[in-house]
Design an enzyme around this catalytic site. Structure first.
Site, PDB file in Angstrom:
ATOM      1  N   GLY A  51      20.646  43.338   1.356  1.00  0.00           N
ATOM      2  CA  GLY A  51      19.286  43.379   0.844  1.00  0.00           C
ATOM      3  C   GLY A  51      18.527  42.075   0.827  1.00  0.00           C
ATOM      4  N   TYR A  85      16.511  46.069  12.406  1.00  0.00           N
ATOM      5  CA  TYR A  85      15.712  47.310  12.312  1.00  0.00           C
ATOM      6  C   TYR A  85      14.616  47.334  13.387  1.00  0.00           C
ATOM      7  CZ  TYR A  85      18.283  47.186   7.983  1.00  0.00           C
ATOM      8  OH  TYR A  85      19.307  47.083   7.077  1.00  0.00           O
ATOM      9  N   GLU A 113      27.059  42.798   1.878  1.00  0.00           N
ATOM     10  CA  GLU A 113      26.750  43.607   3.067  1.00  0.00           C
ATOM     11  C   GLU A 113      25.386  43.226   3.652  1.00  0.00           C
ATOM     12  OE1 GLU A 113      26.601  47.496   1.275  1.00  0.00           O
ATOM     13  OE2 GLU A 113      28.773  47.695   1.161  1.00  0.00           O
ATOM     14  N   PRO A 114      25.199  41.975   4.047  1.00  0.00           N
ATOM     15  CA  PRO A 114      23.892  41.604   4.580  1.00  0.00           C
ATOM     16  C   PRO A 114      23.703  42.139   5.996  1.00  0.00           C
ATOM     17  CG  PRO A 114      25.399  39.740   4.732  1.00  0.00           C
ATOM     18  CD  PRO A 114      26.157  40.850   4.066  1.00  0.00           C
ATOM     19  N   GLY A 115      22.519  42.658   6.270  1.00  0.00           N
ATOM     20  CA  GLY A 115      22.165  43.077   7.622  1.00  0.00           C
ATOM     21  C   GLY A 115      21.013  42.224   8.100  1.00  0.00           C
ATOM     22  N   CYS A 169       0.174  57.346  21.783  1.00  0.00           N
ATOM     23  CA  CYS A 169      -0.968  58.103  21.280  1.00  0.00           C
ATOM     24  C   CYS A 169      -0.871  58.335  19.772  1.00  0.00           C
ATOM     25  CB  CYS A 169      -1.072  59.428  22.007  1.00  0.00           C
ATOM     26  SG  CYS A 169      -1.033  59.196  23.782  1.00  0.00           S
ATOM     27  N   GLU A 170      -0.925  57.267  19.005  1.00  0.00           N
ATOM     28  CA  GLU A 170      -0.925  57.328  17.539  1.00  0.00           C
ATOM     29  C   GLU A 170      -1.738  56.133  17.060  1.00  0.00           C
ATOM     30  OE1 GLU A 170       0.770  59.453  15.495  1.00  0.00           O
ATOM     31  OE2 GLU A 170       2.042  60.427  16.996  1.00  0.00           O
TER      32      GLU A 170
END
Ligand SMILES: *Cc1c(COP(=O)(O)O)cnc(C)c1O
Length: 415
Positions: free
Chosen positions: A239, A371, A273-275, A343-344
């Protein structure tokens, strides 16, 4: 960041020109710095000093095999949330014995595979999951090592989609239920309680939520030990946030020191648990400007990367710095919305960015190592980008760009 200097007005990663990377591998293209990944991992690992510990990299942040391999070679542990991530860790040379399994919805087949592989611990998130794990382990004649993921009810002060430690979130077991369920676990024949676990959110940029969480978890460990349960480790989750703009997240060493302080004098191995904090700033997304256009007062830079390549701005309103790969080209500076071809209307990489750019220029979207590629999709039938690992003066294509035929390789026409 020292890994990303401009040399001769061209942005480099370590010793490699990003203009060269774009011409060799095409755009859009994710590029990662091995040195940056290793530096961040060591920052966590070294901060524990002599205290027994395990840094379990959260695989979902970036699960490309080449990235996992770099971490496996450092002796990293891994935090997984699916059997797919477990197979990736194994394929990359990671050790199941240093792998912990998180997640609210573990299937029986995932439990079986993890038990066969001999993972370090299941972070169990409900009573039902505990009973299922007991049954699955029993059917294999094994004992499952278990920590309960307890919800410490701490507000991490982050985006609601990435808050996980509040009472109303789907994650974990309520603190008031924890003791009862720990005692139940103690009575089951095929699970063995080995620890406690938690994870309260992501992109947390202040120390206080971590200190609160660690203090609450240390108190829980004391209660469990008082009740005669064996607790050999405390997993404090991931986190830690990274800097995108003006955020000033604590350094990994400061966070780790705070965790060690909360557990001072207690004989438990500490896990983290670092990502994001390990890979986010190690990655950039290279993209080329296809068109510059003006609608009314608004200037747009239409680039060849889109929300399918990098979903974070659309999903979390995240802000990523966008810089030219070639500086000082002499184009007039304007305020651009940097948008993709999907197309958004949510398809943007950045809004209102002052940039001096021309059509055909290369841009680098910063701090997208976490991510980014893992959340890429094929929306609009776009193939997912190549991924390149830079190591000193070397480049490794750790994932080739998807071919168009890959897009429908698993599909069938009706008879
Ligand atoms: C996502 C996740 C992490 C990693 O979070 P970061 O913000 O990337 O550090 C760690 N542990 C668990 C259980 C997670 O779900």
């Amino acid at each position: 960041m020292t890994e990303y200097p401009y040399r001769d007005r061209i942005l480099h990663m370590e010793s490699v020109s990003l203009a060269d990377v774009a011409s060799r591998f095409g755009t859009p293209c994710y590029v990662y710095s091995r040195a940056a990944i290793e530096r961040q991992w060591h920052a966590f690992d070294a901060a524990f000093g002599k205290r027994t510990h395990l840094v379990c990299y959260a695989v979902k942040a970036n699960s490309t095999l080449g990235v996992l391999q770099v971490l496996a070679r450092l002796g990293s542990g891994f935090d997984i949330v699916s059997v797919g991530e477990l197979e990736r860790v194994i394929a990359a040379g990671g050790a199941p014995a240093r792998t912990v399994f998180s997640g609210v919805g573990k299937r029986a087949d995932e439990m079986r595979r993890a038990l066969e592989a001999g993972i370090r611990c299941f972070n169990v998130e409900s009573e039902s999951e505990l009973r299922r794990l007991d049954k699955v382990a029993g059917s294999l004649g094994k004992i499952a090592p278990v920590a309960l993921r307890v919800n410490p009810d701490v507000d991490p002060g982050t985006h609601p989609y990435i808050s996980t430690g509040l009472r109303e979130n789907k994650f974990g077991i309520a603190r008031e239920e924890a003791l009862r369920i720990y005692h139940e676990a103690g009575r089951l024949a095929h699970v063995r309680v080995t620890g406690v676990a938690c994870h309260v959110g992501s992109q947390i940029v202040t120390l206080a939520p971590f200190q609160d969480t660690a203090a609450r978890m240390a108190e829980l460990v004391r209660e469990l030990k008082r009740d005669g349960l064996v607790v050999d480790h405390a997993d404090l989750g991931g986190g830690l946030g990274v800097r995108h703009a003006a955020e000033q997240p604590p350094e990994p060493a400061i966070l780790v020191q705070a965790l060690c302080d909360a557990f001072a004098g207690m004989e438990v191995e500490l896990h983290v648990e670092p990502g994001r904090a390990i890979v986010a700033n190690a990655g950039m997304l290279l993209t080329r400007v296809e068109y510059l256009k003006q609608n009314g007062m608004k200037h747009f830079a239409v680039v060849d990367a889109a929300m399918n390549d990098l979903l974070r701005p659309a999903l979390y309103q995240s802000w990523h710095d966008i810089v030219p790969v070639q500086a000082g080209g002499g184009a007039p500076e304007r305020c651009y919305d940097v948008v993709g071809p999907v197309c958004e209307s949510a398809d943007f990489l950045g809004l209102n960015r002052p940039l001096a750019i021309a059509e055909g220029d290369l841009l680098a979207v910063r701090s997208v190592g976490a991510y980014g590629a893992t959340m890429a999709s094929n929306y609009n039938s776009r193939s997912r980008p190549a991924e390149v690992l830079v190591d000193g003066a070397q480049t490794w294509e750790i994932r080739r760009r998807e071919a168009l035929t890959d897009l429908w390789a698993s599909e069938k026409l009706v008879q």
